[in-house]
Design a protein around this motif. Structure first.
Motif, short mmCIF file in Angstrom:
data_model
loop_
_atom_site.label_atom_id
_atom_site.label_comp_id
_atom_site.label_asym_id
_atom_site.label_seq_id
_atom_site.Cartn_x
_atom_site.Cartn_y
_atom_site.Cartn_z
N LEU A 156 -11.21 51.79 4.00
CA LEU A 156 -11.36 52.19 2.59
C LEU A 156 -12.60 51.55 1.97
O LEU A 156 -13.24 52.17 1.11
CB LEU A 156 -10.11 51.79 1.80
CG LEU A 156 -8.87 52.62 2.10
CD1 LEU A 156 -7.66 52.04 1.38
CD2 LEU A 156 -9.07 54.07 1.70
N MET A 201 -6.12 59.55 1.88
CA MET A 201 -6.69 58.37 1.24
C MET A 201 -5.63 57.59 0.48
O MET A 201 -5.62 56.35 0.52
CB MET A 201 -7.82 58.79 0.29
CG MET A 201 -9.07 59.29 0.99
SD MET A 201 -10.48 59.38 -0.12
CE MET A 201 -10.65 57.65 -0.58
N VAL A 222 -17.09 58.37 -1.55
CA VAL A 222 -16.37 59.23 -2.51
C VAL A 222 -16.99 59.11 -3.90
O VAL A 222 -17.18 60.11 -4.61
CB VAL A 222 -14.88 58.85 -2.54
CG1 VAL A 222 -14.15 59.63 -3.63
CG2 VAL A 222 -14.23 59.09 -1.19
N THR A 277 -6.31 66.99 1.11
CA THR A 277 -7.52 66.17 1.21
C THR A 277 -7.31 64.78 0.63
O THR A 277 -7.78 63.78 1.19
CB THR A 277 -8.67 66.87 0.47
OG1 THR A 277 -8.86 68.19 1.02
CG2 THR A 277 -9.96 66.08 0.62
N ILE A 278 -6.59 64.70 -0.49
CA ILE A 278 -6.42 63.43 -1.19
C ILE A 278 -5.33 62.57 -0.55
O ILE A 278 -5.43 61.33 -0.54
CB ILE A 278 -6.10 63.69 -2.69
CG1 ILE A 278 -7.28 64.39 -3.35
CG2 ILE A 278 -5.79 62.39 -3.41
CD1 ILE A 278 -6.99 64.84 -4.76
N SER A 295 -3.52 55.79 3.04
CA SER A 295 -4.24 54.63 3.58
C SER A 295 -4.29 53.49 2.57
O SER A 295 -4.14 52.31 2.93
CB SER A 295 -5.65 55.04 3.99
OG SER A 295 -5.63 56.04 4.97
N LEU A 296 -4.50 53.83 1.29
CA LEU A 296 -4.53 52.80 0.25
C LEU A 296 -3.18 52.11 0.14
O LEU A 296 -3.10 50.88 -0.02
CB LEU A 296 -4.92 53.43 -1.09
CG LEU A 296 -4.95 52.50 -2.30
CD1 LEU A 296 -5.97 51.38 -2.10
CD2 LEU A 296 -5.25 53.27 -3.57
N VAL A 353 -15.21 54.02 2.92
CA VAL A 353 -15.05 55.39 2.43
C VAL A 353 -15.21 55.48 0.92
O VAL A 353 -15.82 56.44 0.41
CB VAL A 353 -13.68 55.94 2.86
CG1 VAL A 353 -13.39 57.28 2.19
CG2 VAL A 353 -13.62 56.08 4.36
N ILE A 354 -14.70 54.51 0.19
CA ILE A 354 -14.70 54.61 -1.27
C ILE A 354 -16.11 54.75 -1.85
O ILE A 354 -16.32 55.58 -2.74
CB ILE A 354 -13.97 53.38 -1.88
CG1 ILE A 354 -12.47 53.50 -1.61
CG2 ILE A 354 -14.23 53.28 -3.38
CD1 ILE A 354 -11.66 52.31 -2.07
#
Length: 275
Positions: A247, A26, A254, A22-23, A29-30, A250-251
């Motif tokens: 991001l 991200m 989260v 899951t992590i 992408s970062l 999305v951030i």
């Protein structure tokens, strides 16, 4: 003792793998979002060396992300408030008030939950167009409320049904009318469920692409998710800027989930086990 340790590992290992799965997207992408375009082309999988924060600035300013954020925030806030108000009143009526057609109404709500939006989207958009609500904030709010209200009504009805009727009857004996019982008894007791549904519906509205793409056709009125989708076409050869925009969207989600995850779990659990 050994059997207990094996059972713990049998649970911990799959959960750890699931967390990594899951992590990882991200983090990946970062890493790419912090690369320059040249660095990305030469080494897609390697760790960034340039840390191009400018990618986030470009995604925010050049793609008009600030306006899209405001559009999504406005539509989401109004939609969630309307959903919670209507669902809490409907849930109270269906669970504690006796009136003709209450069971049929509840069954219709259940049936509405089973109909995918893709099945009704053509007549739905045509209806909004006939009402002059296409390409307006009001039209998108109506679309979100109609789409996400049935499940919220079902949840609130199930939650309120677990509150003993003796409590509401005692409140009526004390002189409260229907609205008094609703405001003084049902809403305070239903706060965990309302909080959970508020957060979940906010995530649903914020993450939506299909409905917003159909209803809001003007570029200046796009929601943030539609804006991110358009960003891919605007920067087809600059993947780092595109992922930086993703991001940025999305951030916040989260962060909201991390802050309210206990409230979401508590509300859903209470709705399932209360009484």
């Amino acid at each position: 003792m050994r059997t207990e340790r094996i059972s713990k590992w049998a649970i911990a290992v799959p959960m750890a793998l699931l967390a990594i799965a899951t992590i990882y997207p991200m983090l990946y992408s970062l890493n790419i979002a912090l690369k320059s375009r040249r660095e990305y082309v030469l080494d897609r999988m390697g760790l960034t060396q340039s840390f191009q924060v400018q990618n986030f600035i470009d995604a925010w300013t050049q793609a008009n992300m600030g306006r899209y954020f405001l559009n999504s925030a406005l539509v989401t806030a109004v939609s969630v408030v309307l959903i919670l108000v209507l669902a809490s009143m409907a849930g109270y009526a269906l669970s504690h008030l006796t009136f003709r057609g209450s069971k049929a109404t509840f069954l219709i709500i259940l049936a509405a939950m089973m109909i995918p939006f893709q099945v009704i989207m053509v007549p739905f958009v045509k209806t909004l167009n006939d009402l002059g609500m296409l390409n307006t904030y009001q039209g998108l709010i109506v679309a979100y409320v109609s789409q996400f209200l049935p499940f919220t009504v079902y949840f609130m009805t199930s939650y309120f049904a677990r509150i003993p009727k003796e409590i509401t009857e005692a409140a009526r004996v004390d002189g409260n009318n229907i609205w008094g019982v609703f405001g003084r008894i049902m809403l305070p007791l239903g706060r965990p469920a309302l909080l959970s549904m508020g957060i979940l519906n906010a995530l649903f509205c914020w993450n939506d692409i299909l409905i917003a793409l159909l209803v809001m056709q003007s570029p200046s009125q796009r929601t943030v998710m539609v804006g991110v989708s358009a960003l891919r076409g605007q920067y087809p050869d600059n993947v780092p800027v595109y992922l930086a925009g993703v991001l940025l969207v999305v951030i916040p989600l989260v962060i909201v989930y991390l802050i309210f995850q206990r409230q979401i779990t508590a509300g859903v659990t209470a709705g399932a086990t209360k009484g």
